[in-house]
Scaffold this motif. Structure first.
Motif, PDB file in Angstrom:
ATOM      1  N   PRO A 199     -18.056   2.207   3.928  1.00 25.46           N
ATOM      2  CA  PRO A 199     -17.860   2.654   5.310  1.00 25.46           C
ATOM      3  C   PRO A 199     -16.461   2.386   5.869  1.00 25.46           C
ATOM      4  CG  PRO A 199     -19.920   1.447   5.104  1.00 25.46           C
ATOM      5  CD  PRO A 199     -19.181   1.300   3.811  1.00 25.46           C
ATOM      6  N   THR A 200     -15.697   1.504   5.234  1.00 24.69           N
ATOM      7  CA  THR A 200     -14.344   1.204   5.705  1.00 24.69           C
ATOM      8  C   THR A 200     -13.288   2.075   5.022  1.00 24.69           C
ATOM      9  OG1 THR A 200     -14.125  -0.567   4.071  1.00 24.69           O
ATOM     10  CG2 THR A 200     -14.887  -1.192   6.286  1.00 24.69           C
ATOM     11  N   ALA A 201     -13.706   3.036   4.208  1.00 30.70           N
ATOM     12  CA  ALA A 201     -12.754   3.877   3.469  1.00 30.70           C
ATOM     13  C   ALA A 201     -11.792   4.567   4.423  1.00 30.70           C
ATOM     14  CB  ALA A 201     -13.497   4.913   2.631  1.00 30.70           C
ATOM     15  N   GLU A 202     -10.505   4.554   4.044  1.00 28.91           N
ATOM     16  CA  GLU A 202      -9.462   5.193   4.841  1.00 28.91           C
ATOM     17  C   GLU A 202      -8.897   6.437   4.166  1.00 28.91           C
ATOM     18  OE1 GLU A 202      -7.555   1.271   6.975  1.00 28.91           O
ATOM     19  OE2 GLU A 202      -6.654   1.979   5.115  1.00 28.91           O
ATOM     20  N   LEU A 203      -9.152   6.546   2.874  1.00 30.24           N
ATOM     21  CA  LEU A 203      -8.579   7.642   2.092  1.00 30.24           C
ATOM     22  C   LEU A 203      -9.669   8.422   1.382  1.00 30.24           C
ATOM     23  CD1 LEU A 203      -5.655   5.663   0.394  1.00 30.24           C
ATOM     24  CD2 LEU A 203      -5.512   7.095   2.430  1.00 30.24           C
ATOM     25  N   SER A 204      -9.430   9.709   1.193  1.00 30.05           N
ATOM     26  CA  SER A 204     -10.334  10.527   0.378  1.00 30.05           C
ATOM     27  C   SER A 204     -10.216  10.051  -1.069  1.00 30.05           C
ATOM     28  CB  SER A 204      -9.943  12.001   0.477  1.00 30.05           C
ATOM     29  OG  SER A 204      -8.653  12.178  -0.105  1.00 30.05           O
ATOM     30  N   ILE A 205     -11.149  10.456  -1.885  1.00 28.27           N
ATOM     31  CA  ILE A 205     -11.109  10.101  -3.316  1.00 28.27           C
ATOM     32  C   ILE A 205      -9.788  10.558  -3.924  1.00 28.27           C
ATOM     33  CG2 ILE A 205     -12.098  10.664  -5.567  1.00 28.27           C
ATOM     34  CD1 ILE A 205     -13.832   8.697  -4.238  1.00 28.27           C
ATOM     35  N   GLU A 206      -9.372  11.770  -3.610  1.00 26.68           N
ATOM     36  CA  GLU A 206      -8.146  12.318  -4.192  1.00 26.68           C
ATOM     37  C   GLU A 206      -6.926  11.493  -3.785  1.00 26.68           C
ATOM     38  OE1 GLU A 206     -10.358  14.107  -2.380  1.00 26.68           O
ATOM     39  OE2 GLU A 206     -11.301  15.278  -3.963  1.00 26.68           O
ATOM     40  N   ALA A 207      -6.829  11.153  -2.507  1.00 30.74           N
ATOM     41  CA  ALA A 207      -5.687  10.370  -2.020  1.00 30.74           C
ATOM     42  C   ALA A 207      -5.717   8.956  -2.591  1.00 30.74           C
ATOM     43  CB  ALA A 207      -5.675  10.343  -0.498  1.00 30.74           C
ATOM     44  N   LYS A 208      -6.906   8.367  -2.700  1.00 35.09           N
ATOM     45  CA  LYS A 208      -7.034   7.018  -3.253  1.00 35.09           C
ATOM     46  C   LYS A 208      -6.642   7.011  -4.728  1.00 35.09           C
ATOM     47  CE  LYS A 208      -8.153   2.681  -3.045  1.00 35.09           C
ATOM     48  NZ  LYS A 208      -7.230   1.748  -2.423  1.00 35.09           N
ATOM     49  N   THR A 209      -7.072   8.028  -5.465  1.00 35.87           N
ATOM     50  CA  THR A 209      -6.724   8.141  -6.881  1.00 35.87           C
ATOM     51  C   THR A 209      -5.207   8.281  -7.035  1.00 35.87           C
ATOM     52  OG1 THR A 209      -8.856   9.158  -7.359  1.00 35.87           O
ATOM     53  CG2 THR A 209      -7.124   9.464  -8.996  1.00 35.87           C
ATOM     54  N   ALA A 210      -4.597   9.109  -6.217  1.00 35.07           N
ATOM     55  CA  ALA A 210      -3.141   9.289  -6.271  1.00 35.07           C
ATOM     56  C   ALA A 210      -2.436   7.980  -5.937  1.00 35.07           C
ATOM     57  CB  ALA A 210      -2.707  10.391  -5.315  1.00 35.07           C
ATOM     58  N   GLN A 211      -2.937   7.245  -4.954  1.00 36.56           N
ATOM     59  CA  GLN A 211      -2.346   5.959  -4.581  1.00 36.56           C
ATOM     60  C   GLN A 211      -2.429   4.971  -5.743  1.00 36.56           C
ATOM     61  OE1 GLN A 211      -4.593   3.170  -2.100  1.00 36.56           O
ATOM     62  NE2 GLN A 211      -2.839   3.159  -0.688  1.00 36.56           N
ATOM     63  N   GLU A 212      -3.580   4.923  -6.403  1.00 36.81           N
ATOM     64  CA  GLU A 212      -3.754   4.011  -7.527  1.00 36.81           C
ATOM     65  C   GLU A 212      -2.868   4.400  -8.705  1.00 36.81           C
ATOM     66  OE1 GLU A 212      -7.974   4.069  -8.128  1.00 36.81           O
ATOM     67  OE2 GLU A 212      -8.330   2.704  -6.451  1.00 36.81           O
ATOM     68  N   MET A 213      -2.609   5.687  -8.861  1.00 31.20           N
ATOM     69  CA  MET A 213      -1.726   6.139  -9.942  1.00 31.20           C
ATOM     70  C   MET A 213      -0.277   5.722  -9.648  1.00 31.20           C
ATOM     71  SD  MET A 213      -3.630   8.480 -12.077  1.00 31.20           S
ATOM     72  CE  MET A 213      -2.351   9.473 -12.699  1.00 31.20           C
ATOM     73  N   ARG A 214       0.089   5.699  -8.354  1.00 34.77           N
ATOM     74  CA  ARG A 214       1.456   5.313  -7.971  1.00 34.77           C
ATOM     75  C   ARG A 214       1.675   3.805  -8.044  1.00 34.77           C
ATOM     76  NH1 ARG A 214       0.332   8.991  -3.628  1.00 34.77           N
ATOM     77  NH2 ARG A 214      -0.008   7.205  -2.270  1.00 34.77           N
ATOM     78  N   GLU A 215       0.649   3.017  -7.841  1.00 32.68           N
ATOM     79  CA  GLU A 215       0.795   1.560  -7.761  1.00 32.68           C
ATOM     80  C   GLU A 215       1.471   0.922  -8.961  1.00 32.68           C
ATOM     81  OE1 GLU A 215      -2.963  -0.126  -6.732  1.00 32.68           O
ATOM     82  OE2 GLU A 215      -2.776   0.490  -4.637  1.00 32.68           O
ATOM     83  N   PRO A 216       1.090   1.246 -10.199  1.00 34.78           N
ATOM     84  CA  PRO A 216       1.775   0.600 -11.328  1.00 34.78           C
ATOM     85  C   PRO A 216       3.280   0.887 -11.348  1.00 34.78           C
ATOM     86  CG  PRO A 216      -0.209   1.701 -12.090  1.00 34.78           C
ATOM     87  CD  PRO A 216      -0.007   2.074 -10.637  1.00 34.78           C
ATOM     88  N   HIS A 217       3.669   2.079 -10.921  1.00 33.80           N
ATOM     89  CA  HIS A 217       5.084   2.437 -10.876  1.00 33.80           C
ATOM     90  C   HIS A 217       5.823   1.609  -9.839  1.00 33.80           C
ATOM     91  CE1 HIS A 217       4.239   5.680 -13.596  1.00 33.80           C
ATOM     92  NE2 HIS A 217       3.331   6.179 -12.757  1.00 33.80           N
ATOM     93  N   LEU A 218       5.171   1.330  -8.710  1.00 26.42           N
ATOM     94  CA  LEU A 218       5.800   0.536  -7.673  1.00 26.42           C
ATOM     95  C   LEU A 218       5.992  -0.908  -8.128  1.00 26.42           C
ATOM     96  CD1 LEU A 218       3.930   1.846  -4.515  1.00 26.42           C
ATOM     97  CD2 LEU A 218       6.241   2.372  -5.225  1.00 26.42           C
ATOM     98  N   ARG A 219       5.016  -1.454  -8.864  1.00 24.68           N
ATOM     99  CA  ARG A 219       5.115  -2.822  -9.341  1.00 24.68           C
ATOM    100  C   ARG A 219       6.243  -2.972 -10.355  1.00 24.68           C
ATOM    101  NH1 ARG A 219      -0.273  -3.355 -11.303  1.00 24.68           N
ATOM    102  NH2 ARG A 219      -1.396  -2.419  -9.613  1.00 24.68           N
ATOM    103  N   LYS A 220       6.487  -1.971 -11.195  1.00 24.93           N
ATOM    104  CA  LYS A 220       7.540  -2.057 -12.211  1.00 24.93           C
ATOM    105  C   LYS A 220       8.917  -2.080 -11.576  1.00 24.93           C
ATOM    106  CE  LYS A 220       4.951   0.055 -15.949  1.00 24.93           C
ATOM    107  NZ  LYS A 220       4.780   1.212 -16.809  1.00 24.93           N
ATOM    108  N   ARG A 221       9.073  -1.340 -10.483  1.00 23.63           N
ATOM    109  CA  ARG A 221      10.383  -1.286  -9.807  1.00 23.63           C
ATOM    110  C   ARG A 221      10.632  -2.555  -8.985  1.00 23.63           C
ATOM    111  NH1 ARG A 221      10.145   4.192  -6.772  1.00 23.63           N
ATOM    112  NH2 ARG A 221       8.644   5.052  -8.197  1.00 23.63           N
ATOM    113  N   GLY A 222       9.559  -3.131  -8.421  1.00 23.44           N
ATOM    114  CA  GLY A 222       9.695  -4.271  -7.522  1.00 23.44           C
ATOM    115  C   GLY A 222       9.991  -5.499  -8.243  1.00 23.44           C
TER     116      GLY A 222
END
Length: 141
Positions: free
Chosen positions: A118-141
């Motif tokens: 019930p606390t979801a803020e993102l659609s499945i598609e947006a959440k999946t895209a966010q999770e796909m971007r996360e590893p890339h952000l960690r490598k740069r940081g």
């Protein structure tokens, strides 16, 4: 003032897409969020009592077991405490008429997803895209 009877999950899912986030659905999710908030607050109070209630007495094994119990209780308390602001944010979105819509795309999140989270803020598609971007952000940081 109109009184809205609360739906059950099956009735909610049976509604046509054109009824998305109608007053009855909003009332259903408001009630879910408020109940979850109340349960969390009660459980957090119980965890705090458990943390405060035990003493580090006994032999070394007893003390080590109590310390491990405390670590687990603190971790659970931390995890559950982080849910409270998410519930508050979801309730704010509900009161503002923004609940149920993806914060990134503005598209409906979907009733099935909201029933599960019930606390979801993102659609499945947006959440999946966010999770796909996360590893890339960690490598740069």
């Amino acid at each position: 003032m109109t009184v809205i009877s609360l739906l059950n999950p099956q009735q909610l899912l049976a509604m046509p897409e054109s009824d998305y986030m109608n007053p009855a659905q909003q009332a259903f999710f408001r009630q879910c969020l408020l109940e979850e908030q109340q349960k969390l607050l009660q459980h957090i109070d119980a965890l705090k009592r458990d943390i405060d209630g035990g003493e580090l007495t006994g032999d070394e094994a007893d003390k080590a077991a109590r310390e491990e119990d405390l670590r687990l209780l603190f971790r659970q308390l931390d995890r559950e405490s982080r849910l409270l602001p998410k519930i508050a944010a979801a309730l704010t979105r509900l009161y503002n008429g923004e609940y149920g819509y993806c914060l990134e795309t503005g598209e409906p999140i979907g009733l099935a997803r909201l029933l599960l989270r019930p606390t979801a803020e993102l659609s499945i598609e947006a959440k999946t895209a966010q999770e796909m971007r996360e590893p890339h952000l960690r490598k740069r940081g």
